[in-house]
Enzyme design. Structure first.
Site: not given
Ligand code: NAD
Length: 407
Positions: A103
């Site tokens: 990471k």
């Molecule tokens: P992203 O940036 O597209 O979306 C994150 C969302 O969370 C946004 O809508 C943001 O406004 C919201 N957010 C941020 N702080 C917040 C809070 N305090 N309360 C409520 N909402 C809040 O990111 P993503 O890619 O969707 O990733 C989200 C999670 O999923 C992370 O933990 C990431 O590590 C995990 N994840 C992502 C992937 C991927 O393929 N993108 C894969 C596995 C895990």
């Protein structure tokens, strides 16, 4: 303050305590193979130099090259990156792909810099970690704040420095630059497959079939699509600016259009504005954290009324909260199972790049469906065997697979 790396190690100890593993093997997994902190000097658009701090942690490569996302976020720190690399080792093992765990991240808010600055920061970061990464060594992918265009720059900078085009140097790229069909929707779609499998076991009984999702970004929005297909009702959604609630179900298309137009979910007509804290305490069936880690702590876990917590974010539940959920008979579907569809499809992208192939979205999602269903079946059989939580079962499964390669 919760230290995510300490939490990750606690989860490992808890799982190892109910199965027979060599303590030396478990101890070894508490230390990443390597982690680096780099400084990235960048000339900003105003002609002044700014120094950014970046990290890369390579946890374990017993199963294959280190693999994991890149987080661009103001509050990123080394412990968080080490924890995330640790979880990647286990997640890749659970979903059974030939990758280890890695990471990376850079401390800054990508929304506060220009596009040209964002590119220079990204290329500067790759110049600093170039000697540690590569398609068969460590392959970065996207994470919070770092999307497909950034993955293109990573691949391009790596190719430039190594003197040859290397599409497999990163994953999550745009389609013209070697990205895979289906990658964008993969994490949410994969979560949908697991959710369907979980619900088919009738672990919770529900008349209303209600779900709330915290975080409406890439993962949250595609999971929401999958839930709609399941015939469940999404009664609450939130983003960093706050949440919305409608007991009859939120119209996803309207929510998306409203967010695009106003930059937030709040204020959506026909729904009530709620805080992020209120969303976590709603009386619903399934609660999906899909934003950031450490959302559930000893303070708010006792107030959670949902019957099931379905972890789409990485590390949303602290060990203290996990214990409270267990005591309160909540079912927790762990991140290393629920959100593994993202990295599984990254593997498909890497594979297509290495073999010069291009699969259709249908082919990708079909393969993903099979992989996710199998991962659930594998975790479920261990959960039944040990009569334990899904988190411990997923860890035990991963440990068995890693142990086989490491010894
Ligand atoms: P992203 O940036 O597209 O979306 C994150 C969302 O969370 C946004 O809508 C943001 O406004 C919201 N957010 C941020 N702080 C917040 C809070 N305090 N309360 C409520 N909402 C809040 O990111 P993503 O890619 O969707 O990733 C989200 C999670 O999923 C992370 O933990 C990431 O590590 C995990 N994840 C992502 C992937 C991927 O393929 N993108 C894969 C596995 C895990």
């Amino acid at each position: 303050m919760n230290n995510p790396f300490e939490n990750a190690k606690k989860q490992l100890d808890l799982a190892a305590s109910i199965a027979q593993f060599d303590p030396n093997f478990i101890e070894r997994l508490k230390f990443p193979d390597r982690y680096v902190e780099v400084s990235i000097p960048v000339m900003m658009d105003n002609g002044e130099q700014e120094i950014f701090t970046g990290f890369r942690s390579q946890h374990n490569n017993a199963l294959g090259p280190y693999k994991g996302g890149t987080r661009y976020f103001e509050q990123v720190n080394l412990d968080e990156i080490r924890a995330l690399s640790f979880w990647m080792t286990f997640k890749n093992a659970v979903v059974n792909i030939p990758f280890g765990g890695g990471k990376g991240g850079i401390i800054f808010n990508p929304k506060k810099v220009s596009k040209a600055e964002l590119e220079r920061i990204t290329r500067g970061y790759i110049q600093k970690i170039f000697h540690l990464i590569g398609p068969e060594i460590d392959c970065p992918g996207p994470d919070v704040g770092a999307g497909s265009e950034i993955m293109d720059w990573i691949m391009d900078e790596y190719s430039r420095l190594s003197g040859k085009k290397q599409l497999a140097a990163s994953t999550g790229k745009t389609l013209p630059n070697g990205g895979s069909n289906g990658r964008e929707e993969a994490t949410g779609f994969g979560g949908g497959v697991i959710l369907r499998e979980v619900l088919s076991k009738n672990l919770i009984s529900s008349e209303r079939k209600t779900i709330a999702i915290q975080g409406f970004g890439n993962v949250g929005s595609y999971l929401a699509e999958s839930v709609r297909e399941l015939g469940w009702k999404i009664v609450a959604l939130s983003d960093s600016k706050g949440g919305i609630y409608n007991e009859n179900g939120i119209d996803l298309t309207k929510a998306e259009t409203h967010k695009k137009k106003t930059g937030a979910l709040r204020g959506l007509p026909d729904s009530k504005d709620i805080s992020n804290e209120e969303l976590l305490e709603l009386d619903i069936d399934v609660l999906v954290p899909a934003a950031l880690e450490n959302v559930f702590t000893a303070l708010n876990a006792p107030k959670v009324k949902a019957k099931m917590i379905f972890e789409m974010a990485n590390g949303p539940t602290t060990p203290e909260a996990d214990e409270i959920f267990n005591k309160n008979n909540k079912i927790v579907i762990p991140d290393i199972l629920a959100n593994s569809g993202g990295v599984a499809t990254s593997y498909f992208e890497w594979y297509q790049n290495i073999h010069n192939e291009k699969w259709t979205t249908g082919e990708v999602l079909d393969k993903l469906h099979k992989l996710m269903s199998q991962a659930f079946a594998d975790v479920y059989s261990i959960q039944q065997k040990y009569k334990t939580t899904f988190r411990k079962a997923a860890y035990i499964l991963a440990l068995e697979r890693i142990k086989e390669k490491m010894l």
